[in-house]
Design an enzyme around this catalytic site. Structure first.
Site, PDB file in Angstrom:
ATOM      1  N   GLU A   1     -31.570 -35.143 -11.722  1.00 19.81           N
ATOM      2  CA  GLU A   1     -31.160 -33.769 -11.455  1.00 19.81           C
ATOM      3  C   GLU A   1     -32.353 -32.818 -11.504  1.00 19.81           C
ATOM      4  OE1 GLU A   1     -27.889 -32.113 -11.015  1.00 19.81           O
ATOM      5  OE2 GLU A   1     -27.592 -34.108 -10.176  1.00 19.81           O
TER       6      GLU A   1
ATOM      7  N   GLY B   1     -21.553 -29.684 -29.962  1.00 20.10           N
ATOM      8  CA  GLY B   1     -21.671 -30.211 -28.612  1.00 20.10           C
ATOM      9  C   GLY B   1     -20.285 -30.567 -28.097  1.00 20.10           C
TER      10      GLY B   1
ATOM     11  N   GLY C   1     -22.359 -29.783 -35.811  1.00 14.10           N
ATOM     12  CA  GLY C   1     -22.661 -29.895 -34.387  1.00 14.10           C
ATOM     13  C   GLY C   1     -21.552 -29.341 -33.522  1.00 14.10           C
TER      14      GLY C   1
END
Length: 237
Positions: free
Chosen positions: A174, A12, A10
């Site tokens: 958002e 991120g 990963g």
């Protein structure tokens, strides 16, 4: 003595930071491999701005190979970990199977799309956790407003100019806020302004229902979104 093998799953926030910190600390004394489906780090908090056309996709991504020169990048998705054999099994971007041996393993795969227990979400919603989904949402909203301008049926115009966001967390808020600004701009610049009035993005709670087409009811909205999970792109009937 061979260098230790470190595999990070990963890229991120956690995975990218781990790879960068370990590479600086190891100074070539360890083999560091980063397994990730894409060759870039994605700044997720700015995805709504991409969907609204405020930011270009390249503004919310960071090249992994360009910023992690001492880290080996392997494109793929981890499938399972053999703890006894110290091996990570993964699937490459073209479906090929692969394995990575390790001495130290860091799992930073992050979260996945969450389907809230709301009728209609699983059937009609789209994810909102990557660039392809953000770009799809932008194109879908634009297309619906354009189609609304040529529709003769008032109910159909209203449906095409209505988009629903399910959930009101950070992402949902958002998406709804930028979606409203985006659709307002589209309507002002398009002949459909006189036909369908103001397009809308509304946010609902997790106890609400994602609208479905039922007999005798008006056409459903063309957008239903479970945030953290989706933005719906079903065409009206």
């Amino acid at each position: 003595m061979s260098r230790p093998r470190i595999v990070i799953v990963g890229a991120g926030f956690a995975g990218y930071r781990t790879a960068r910190t370990l590479a600086r600390a190891a100074r070539g004394r360890a083999d560091i491999t980063l397994l990730n489906p894409t060759d870039y780090f994605l700044y997720l908090p700015l995805l709504p701005q991409v969907a609204a056309g405020i930011l270009e996709p390249r503004r919310v991504t960071v090249s992994l190979t360009g910023t992690l020169p001492d880290v080996r990048l392997v494109l793929g998705e981890a499938g399972r970990v053999d703890l006894d054999g110290r091996t990570v099994h993964y699937t490459g971007p073209e479906g090929e199977a692969g394995t990575l041996g390790y001495d130290r393993l860091v799992l930073a795969a992050g979260s996945v799309n969450k389907l809230l227990p709301i009728p209609g979400v699983a059937e009609h919603a789209h994810g909102f956790r990557g660039l392809p989904e953000a770009l799809y949402l932008r194109d879908h909203v634009t297309r619906q407003v354009e189609l609304a301008s040529s529709a003769d049926d008032a109910a159909l115009r209203t449906a095409r100019c209505t988009f629903v966001v399910v959930g009101a967390g950070y992402t949902g808020t958002e998406v709804a806020a930028h979606g409203q600004l985006f659709t307002d701009a589209l309507v002002r610049a398009h002949p459909c302004a006189r036909a369908c009035g103001r397009a809308g993005c509304c946010s609902t709670s997790p106890t609400a229902s994602c609208p479905n087409s039922t007999s005798g009811s008006p056409p459903p909205p063309t957008g239903c979104c479970a945030t953290g999970a989706s933005t719906c792109g079903r065409e009206p009937p």
